[in-house]
Scaffold this motif. Structure first.
Motif, PDB file in Angstrom:
ATOM      1  N   GLU A  36     124.076  58.611 -11.293  1.00 56.37           N
ATOM      2  CA  GLU A  36     124.653  59.879 -10.886  1.00 56.37           C
ATOM      3  C   GLU A  36     124.263  60.264  -9.457  1.00 56.37           C
ATOM      4  O   GLU A  36     123.110  60.175  -9.068  1.00 56.37           O
ATOM      5  N   THR A  37     125.270  60.666  -8.694  1.00 57.39           N
ATOM      6  CA  THR A  37     125.000  61.234  -7.378  1.00 57.39           C
ATOM      7  C   THR A  37     125.603  62.624  -7.333  1.00 57.39           C
ATOM      8  O   THR A  37     126.745  62.814  -7.733  1.00 57.39           O
ATOM      9  N   GLN A  38     124.818  63.576  -6.885  1.00 58.10           N
ATOM     10  CA  GLN A  38     125.345  64.931  -6.788  1.00 58.10           C
ATOM     11  C   GLN A  38     125.349  65.377  -5.340  1.00 58.10           C
ATOM     12  O   GLN A  38     124.487  64.971  -4.555  1.00 58.10           O
ATOM     13  N   ILE A  39     126.320  66.213  -5.001  1.00 55.95           N
ATOM     14  CA  ILE A  39     126.304  66.818  -3.670  1.00 55.95           C
ATOM     15  C   ILE A  39     126.103  68.317  -3.844  1.00 55.95           C
ATOM     16  O   ILE A  39     126.860  68.966  -4.581  1.00 55.95           O
ATOM     17  N   TRP A  40     125.076  68.828  -3.223  1.00 56.79           N
ATOM     18  CA  TRP A  40     124.836  70.264  -3.276  1.00 56.79           C
ATOM     19  C   TRP A  40     125.102  70.876  -1.903  1.00 56.79           C
ATOM     20  O   TRP A  40     124.639  70.359  -0.888  1.00 56.79           O
ATOM     21  N   SER A  41     125.841  71.967  -1.906  1.00 56.77           N
ATOM     22  CA  SER A  41     126.084  72.664  -0.643  1.00 56.77           C
ATOM     23  C   SER A  41     125.164  73.881  -0.587  1.00 56.77           C
ATOM     24  O   SER A  41     124.384  74.124  -1.503  1.00 56.77           O
ATOM     25  N   SER A  42     125.281  74.653   0.474  1.00 54.84           N
ATOM     26  CA  SER A  42     124.351  75.781   0.624  1.00 54.84           C
ATOM     27  C   SER A  42     124.492  76.776  -0.525  1.00 54.84           C
ATOM     28  O   SER A  42     123.525  77.425  -0.913  1.00 54.84           O
ATOM     29  N   SER A  43     125.701  76.862  -1.126  1.00 52.95           N
ATOM     30  CA  SER A  43     125.859  77.842  -2.207  1.00 52.95           C
ATOM     31  C   SER A  43     125.155  77.402  -3.500  1.00 52.95           C
ATOM     32  O   SER A  43     124.935  78.193  -4.398  1.00 52.95           O
ATOM     33  N   ASP A  44     124.784  76.100  -3.578  1.00 53.27           N
ATOM     34  CA  ASP A  44     124.039  75.625  -4.750  1.00 53.27           C
ATOM     35  C   ASP A  44     122.536  75.900  -4.626  1.00 53.27           C
ATOM     36  O   ASP A  44     121.778  75.656  -5.559  1.00 53.27           O
ATOM     37  N   LEU A  45     122.118  76.302  -3.439  1.00 58.20           N
ATOM     38  CA  LEU A  45     120.676  76.452  -3.181  1.00 58.20           C
ATOM     39  C   LEU A  45     120.371  77.914  -2.856  1.00 58.20           C
ATOM     40  O   LEU A  45     121.249  78.658  -2.438  1.00 58.20           O
ATOM     41  N   GLU A  46     119.104  78.262  -3.056  1.00 59.61           N
ATOM     42  CA  GLU A  46     118.703  79.602  -2.627  1.00 59.61           C
ATOM     43  C   GLU A  46     118.186  79.516  -1.213  1.00 59.61           C
ATOM     44  O   GLU A  46     117.095  79.012  -0.977  1.00 59.61           O
TER      45      GLU A  46
END
Ligand SMILES: Cc1cc2nc3c(=O)[nH]c(=O)nc-3n(C[C@H](O)[C@H](O)[C@H](O)COP(=O)(O)OP(=O)(O)OC[C@H]3O[C@@H](n4cnc5c(N)ncnc54)[C@H](O)[C@@H]3O)c2cc1C
Lengths: 264, 334
Positions: free
Chosen positions: A203-213
């Protein structure tokens, strides 16, 4: 044991002869140069994988990079990492080490508890060697740099050796911690075709700024206290004086000059 | 910390087990120059325990002030404890510039400290300039030294930089005129996040690379371990230290500590002779202002010929023995 490895995709140094400085924009043109895992990050990943081989647990890799860095993360999965997370967002662009370390630490925090975060001591492109210590500072855990050996003892604390000038120090340190490693620590494993095929299932996930605090003013260019004024190529001293004649004549001429300058 | 201090440029003077790292003094010399241009005084900053005699030594290098954070808990280096002490001092006295050596300790301490202070850090500088407005411009190598960048830190203070050892020369000791100021250390055992159990140091060999007047360096072009003796024999007759590029170290012809360059040592000999070395920036950045750079290479287009004073084009196996013979004839004539 839960280990998170920070990985930076860098232009492959085999192709650096194609790097050029754009005389107008004063920026580096690196078009078409293939990306690869920063060499020392392979050693970081190898440390994580060998700890997992011995003590069980999982190895996660994290990178802050543009979306095309996925291929480089796949290399890490093929080496044996269990899962990869790419932190990617236009808002992260232009970040210096502080802004980069901030985003990486936010990604790591979202992944939850860990025993160890491992980085390579430095990258071959920027070479600042700052990110690991700054990630540790944001995570508020201890860190050691220039690490050349890790000994996981049955006691609560581990023994970690790090390089100093003309020698080393060994310290006793308790997880969770951040370590950054030097080349001497191990020999990164090879990737087989089987590994590559297996990696495709991971699994590879992409997190953008809205996924992080995240705090907006700490991101990207705005969140970067340093600023690159310009780039330049170091000046050449100009071509040397070429001594004439065959090997013996040249040697005699050099010896004579060294003698006159008092070197022999 | 009620005392008023005047220095706006601070230099971290690294010490381990009471031994000072020379790079701290080298930076002091440069800091004095920068200080003159903006009318600021310069302080040396010592952190550790039992620092009385070291602080006297620092004063003899012309600093205006020496800030001393002396506490038994700071005996062994631990970055979080050191960061805490420095953070408190910086917050109290607000220097404009803080410089550290790009040593194992400096490169570990500086980034954590800069992150704590939320300020900018430029790493591994090979030169420093001040603009007319007093802004620090650091020259830092990137891409293995193939490209240099000038980096500034326009919005936050202090401007922090680590400086490569050996890029500035050691200042002469002068009469001490500055004063000592003790820095309050609000350190508790809980601030020590790791405990040093062993410190192992090899003595830097006398006449080692970094201090040698003459260095003979060999590269990949030497070809085999057997032929490495050409390099050693030439060094012997010139009373020189032996250096190497990375490939001979990787091959085991030379030792790691003999590697010159970005990931090796910085040297400042008077004379450097490079044999079978092509002239990659990775190697050349380790070479600081020798009076005379001589290169022996079979390839007339080798890049090193753009960076040296005297070029000998040909097979080193023919040139070096002839050179050794001729040099010997001079020494026996004396
Ligand atoms: C991140 C990174 C960091 C690095 N750090 C360093 C570093 O700190 N120090 C370092 O040295 N390297 C470093 N390198 C490696 C560096 O890029 C070069 O690969 C290296 O310096 C080349 O060494 P060389 O000149 O000996 O070999 P080569 O480039 O292979 O050159 C050999 C030369 O010998 C000549 N030659 C061959 N045979 C003869 C003969 N019979 N007589 C005369 N001449 C002959 C050839 O013409 C050639 O010019 C680093 C690389 C990377 C990627």
């Amino acid at each position: 044991m839960r280990t998170i490895v920070c990985i930076k995709p860098v232009p492959d140094s085999k192709h650096w002869n194609r790097l050029a400085l754009d005389p107008k924009t004063k920026t580096l043109v690196r078009k078409g140069i293939p990306g690869t895992i920063n060499p020392l990050d392979r050693n970081a990943l190898e440390l994580a994988l060998s700890l997992r081989d011995e003590h069980g647990g999982e190895v996660l890799v994290v990178s802050m990079a543009p979306p095309d860095a996925i291929s480089v993360l796949n290399e890490a999965l093929a080496m044996g990492a269990d899962r990869a997370i790419l932190l990617s967002d236009m808002a992260f662009a232009g970040g210096d080490t502080l802004a980069t370390a901030y985003v990486l630490s936010a990604g790591i925090e979202k992944l939850g508890q860990f025993d160890l975060v491992v980085c390579g001591d430095q990258t071959i492109d920027g070479g600042t060697a700052q990110v690991s210590a700054q990630v540790a500072e944001f995570l508020d855990v201890p860190n050691l740099m220039h690490v050349t050996a890790v000994d996981v003892t049955p006691a609560a604390s581990w023994l970690v050796r790090s390089h100093i000038e003309h020698g080393y120090v060994v310290v006793e340190i308790k997880p969770p911690m951040v370590l950054s490693v030097l080349k001497e620590i191990n020999e990164p494993r090879y990737v087989t075709l089987m590994n590559i095929l297996e990696a495709e299932k991971k699994e590879t996930q992409i997190w953008s700024s809205s996924d992080l605090e995240l705090k907006e003013p700490w991101l990207g260019l705005n969140g970067s206290p340093t600023c690159m004024v310009d780039l330049f190529v170091p000046e050449k001293k100009g071509r040397a004086e070429i001594l004439q004649g065959g090997p013996r004549e040249q040697a005699a001429e050099l010896a004579d000059r060294l003698h006159r300058s008092g070197f022999c | 910390m009620t005392e008023i201090i005047e220095s706006k440029i601070w230099v971290f003077i690294e010490q381990r087990q009471g031994r000072m790292a020379e790079v701290g003094l080298e930076i002091l010399g440069k800091a004095a120059e920068l200080g003159l241009s903006i009318g600021s005084k310069v302080a040396g900053v010592l952190v550790g325990s039992s620092l009385a005699s070291l602080s006297d030594q620092v004063l003899s290098y012309g600093v205006d002030e020496v800030l001393v954070a002396d506490n038994p808990l700071l005996t062994d280096y631990c970055n979080q404890a050191y960061v805490k002490v420095l953070e408190q001092a910086v917050s109290a006295w607000q220097p404009e510039i803080l410089l550290l050596g790009a040593t194992a300790m400096g490169t570990d301490l500086a980034p954590r400290l800069a992150a704590r202070l939320r300020t900018g850090l430029s790493a591994h500088c090979i030169d420093l300039h001040l603009t007319a407005e007093g802004e620090l411009l650091s020259v830092v190598p990137g891409w293995g030294g193939n490209v240099m960048a000038r980096v500034s830190c326009p919005r936050t203070r202090p401007q922090v930089a680590t400086v490569m050892p050996g890029v500035f020369s050691l200042p002469d000791a002068t009469e001490a005129r500055g004063r000592k100021i003790s820095v309050e250390t609000l350190i508790e055992p809980a601030d020590i996040t790791y405990r040093t159990v062993e410190v192992k140091r090899e003595e830097a060999p006398k006449g080692g690379l970094e201090t040698a007047e003459v260095v003979v360096a060999g590269g990949w072009g030497v070809g085999t371990k057997a032929d490495w003796r050409y390099i050693e024999e030439l060094a012997l007759v010139l009373n020189a230290a032996v250096g190497a590029t990375r490939p001979p170290v990787d091959e085991g012809w030379a030792e790691e500590k003999q590697m010159i360059g970005q990931s090796g040592r910085t040297i400042r000999p008077r004379l450097y002779i490079g044999v079978g070395i092509s002239g990659h920036m990775h190697h050349l950045v380790g070479l600081k202002d020798p009076e005379l750079i001589v290169a022996i290479n079979g390839d007339p287009n080798a890049a090193i010929f753009d960076h040296c004073h005297l070029a000998l084009v040909g097979d080193f196996k023919e040139i070096v023995p002839a050179l050794i013979e001729k040099i010997k004839s001079y020494s026996s004539a004396q």
